[in-house]
Write a protein that holds these residues in place. Structure first.
Motif, PDB file in Angstrom:
ATOM      1  N   ILE A  35      37.337  91.432  -2.364  1.00 40.67           N
ATOM      2  CA  ILE A  35      38.509  89.522  -2.438  1.00 40.67           C
ATOM      3  C   ILE A  35      39.474  89.398  -1.422  1.00 40.67           C
ATOM      4  CG2 ILE A  35      39.099  88.104  -4.903  1.00 40.67           C
ATOM      5  CD1 ILE A  35      38.222  90.024  -6.476  1.00 40.67           C
ATOM      6  N   TYR A  38      36.901  88.555   1.109  1.00 40.93           N
ATOM      7  CA  TYR A  38      36.380  87.610   1.073  1.00 40.93           C
ATOM      8  C   TYR A  38      36.936  86.316   0.978  1.00 40.93           C
ATOM      9  CZ  TYR A  38      32.848  90.608  -0.865  1.00 40.93           C
ATOM     10  OH  TYR A  38      31.744  92.173  -0.916  1.00 40.93           O
ATOM     11  N   ARG A  56      31.986  87.235  -2.938  1.00 41.88           N
ATOM     12  CA  ARG A  56      33.248  87.433  -4.105  1.00 41.88           C
ATOM     13  C   ARG A  56      33.496  87.545  -5.804  1.00 41.88           C
ATOM     14  NH1 ARG A  56      37.836  83.261  -3.359  1.00 41.88           N
ATOM     15  NH2 ARG A  56      36.552  81.648  -3.682  1.00 41.88           N
TER      16      ARG A  56
END
Length: 664
Positions: free
Chosen positions: A571, A574, A591
């Protein structure tokens, strides 16, 4: 009153330079060298750290040793990132700084404010300066000149009092200049010329005994020994760097007679460009067939002019200093020692042109002995000349707007310019004009069959068309022409990846990295191969050398973290990708998957919504959103409404869930 004029002249030099060069603020980076020096250099983009500083002082990747230049690029990237405007404006400011130091030096040492002003303005605004100022990768020129002119100004203070602190400051500034670009190795020679005029340190012994006449020159030469020592040391480093670096010169070492003929021709050609600056180009092809009669005439003219200057040395010492300045500072790049496959380039006049400017600035007033006539004619004439130079320079800066403008102009004003064809091929391919790119490559190879970059460019174009065997043939030929051509290895590795020959691809990427450790693309490409082979930790190690402004690189590393189940790290990557490229639909989709794995279904749904908004036909995002709705609904109510599930495009998934009794 004189101080007031000094301030006004400095202000004029700043404003006029900004007006002449200001449009470079809207220019882009170009293909040639800007990538290896700035936009694709992982060390420059990593900021100031031990590794990047060590690389700056030890790198041979760019065939030059200029650590301060690399550090200045690092600072620029930290401040401006990929925004070319900031990089260009810093170069312009350094050029203006060099101009001001030159003016202050001449004004202090000659006490002739108007000739000093004209000389500095002629140097500042001339169109031959454009290549040095408008080319981001040529920061080395303006940075070296900035420190070089600061050295001269400091030397003027030292010559007044011979104080050691001022001497050591001169030496330090000279070292900084050499560490910006070794081309200024001739500065100790320039200092000896300046000792004669305008500092007049040599004539002090003309009426003394023979013994004293020998002592004073010996003292002045001895005074330059530390400067000469620095010059020798940096020259050795420069030659070692060029021998170690990846050189792609397309011509073998030329016979001495050919190089001498080219040197004579270039001395006159540069003079011609100084007095008539038209048809300027980034590259002038080597002329292998110079007429003997022309070389003989040029040689006679140069020798005659040199004798004339020597004969008038006592009455017109500025001619002596200016002419020998021009001849001496141009010598290292005149072609006697062959360092490239072009005959000449505008940037080589940066330092030498000052000598010609000195000659003009102090000779022209002598043509008008009457002071009133001099004011009536010279001042408006000087303003007219400056205005013309500003207009021509402003126009020349426009040719540096982008690759297409720059190299098309070079083709227009030169003949058989294979170099321009080669880089137009790259620019055309970047714009998706593959057929046009191949045509430029064919022209390059026709003009110079031994130019490996042309084979590389055509191979890349063939690969974009899916003609992989033709691409491999060109890459193989480029490598046979230059076994140290890292870009060719990197490009061949990409074709091997397309063909599924991953081990051969890894071999080529490893070779490319060993030849050019600062190039980010090869690390990124090798990481993708490691990922395909399931060697995720090796992929992450390469991704850790990530280009800090490459959204795809962050997204790819995030995908590896996702496959390893390290969802929070995925995450984070991303997030970086989205911050760099807000319209990156794949990054939002990926994500969303990572959020789904961590149970944050609403955040996942929001990301899938954004991915679909950015790319309305994104089938995977629709399916992922449907599944996220299913999981969210099942988590809260135990089931998902069949009609809602089907509207989300997941009827099969709903039936599967019901059959497994996931829904009541």
């Amino acid at each position: 009153m004189k101080r007031k004029y000094t301030y006004l002249i400095v202000l004029f030099l700043i404003v006029a330079s900004c007006a002449a060069f200001g449009r470079i603020a809207f220019n882009e980076f170009i293909i040639l060298d800007d990538g290896s020096h700035i936009t694709k250099n992982i060390y420059i983009q990593s900021g100031f750290n031990l590794e990047s500083i060590k690389w700056a002082f030890t790198s041979v990747d760019t065939a030059h040793w200029h650590p301060l230049t690399f550090l200045s690029h690092t600072l620029d990237w930290s401040l401006f990132g990929p925004n070319a405007t900031g990089h260009h404006l810093v170069s312009l400011l350094l050029h203006i700084g060099a101009v001001i130091f030159l003016f202050l030096f001449l004004n202090k040492t000659t006490n002739n404010i108007w000739s000093s002003a004209f000389c500095a303005a002629l140097f500042a605004l001339h169109p031959l300066r454009v290549e040095s100022v408008a080319w981001a990768a040529n920061r080395k020129d303006v940075l070296s000149m900035f420190f070089g002119m600061a050295t001269l100004y400091t030397y003027a203070f030292y010559a007044e009092s011979n104080r050691l602190p001022r001497y050591f400051l001169c030496l330090i500034l000279f070292a900084f200049s050499l560490m910006s670009k070794p081309i200024i190795v001739t500065l100790p020679f320039v200092l000896l010329l300046l000792d004669y005029w305008p500092l007049r340190r040599w004539p002090e012994v003309t009426d003394r005994s023979t013994n004293n006449r020998l002592k004073m020159p010996a003292k002045l030469i001895w005074e330059k020994v530390p400067f000469i020592g620095l010059t020798i040391a940096i020259s050795i480093v420069a030659f070692w760097t060029q021998n170690k670096a990846e050189l792609v010169a397309s011509i073998d070492s030329l016979p001495l007679i050919t190089r001498v003929a080219n040197a004579i021709d270039s001395y006159v050609a540069y003079l011609g460009k100084i007095f008539w600056p038209v048809n300027l180009a980034i590259y002038y092809p080597y002329n292998f067939h110079l007429p003997l009669w022309r070389i003989l005439i040029y040689a006679i003219c140069l020798i005659a002019l040199t004798f004339a200057v020597m004969a008038s040395v006592r009455k017109l010492p500025f001619l002596f200093t200016g002419w020998l300045w021009y001849l001496g500072t141009l010598f290292p790049v005149i072609g006697i020692v062959q360092v490239a496959d072009y005959s000449r380039t505008d940037r080589y006049t940066y330092l030498p042109s000052i000598g010609i400017a000195i000659m003009l600035s102090w000779t022209l007033p002598l043509l008008f002995p009457d002071k009133k006539m001099r004011k009536k004619i010279l001042f408006p004439a000087a303003l007219t000349i400056m205005t013309i130079l500003m207009v021509v320079t402003w126009k020349q800066c426009g040719y540096w707007k982008n690759d297409i403008e720059l190299f098309n102009h070079a083709l227009h004003v030169t003949k058989d310019n294979y170099f321009a064809h080669s880089y137009l091929a790259q620019a055309s391919a970047k714009d998706g004009k593959i057929a046009e790119a191949i045509d430029h490559c064919n022209n390059t190879i026709r003009l110079n069959p031994y130019y490996p970059i042309a084979c590389l460019n055509r191979g890349i174009a063939y690969a974009q068309l899916g003609l992989y065997q033709r691409a491999l043939n060109d890459f193989n030929h480029a490598i046979s022409l230059n076994p140290h051509f890292s870009d060719a290895f990197n490009s061949r590795g990409l074709v091997y990846v397309k063909l599924g020959r991953h081990q051969q691809a890894l071999h080529d990427f490893n070779r490319a990295i060993s030849l050019n450790p600062s190039e980010s693309d090869a690390y990124l490409n090798r990481a993708t191969v490691y990922e395909k082979l399931g060697q995720y930790q090796k992929a992450i190690n390469d991704y850790n050398r990530i280009n800090p402004v490459d959204a795809d690189a962050f997204m790819n590393r995030g995908t590896v973290f996702y496959k390893l189940g390290r969802y929070q790290q995925a995450i984070t990557d991303y997030n970086h990708a989205i911050r760099l490229q807000p319209g990156h639909a794949d990054a939002y989709n990926n994500r969303g998957l990572a959020y789904g794995r961590t149970g944050h279904y609403q955040q996942a749904i929001d990301d899938f919504d954004e991915a679909i908004r950015l790319k309305p036909n994104f089938a995977d995002a629709y399916n992922n959103r449907a599944y996220a709705h299913f999981l969210q609904s099942n988590k809260s109510t135990g089931c998902l409404d069949a009609q809602k599930a089907c509207s989300l495009g997941m009827c099969k998934l709903f039936k599967f869930a019901k059959s497994k009794k996931l829904c009541r």
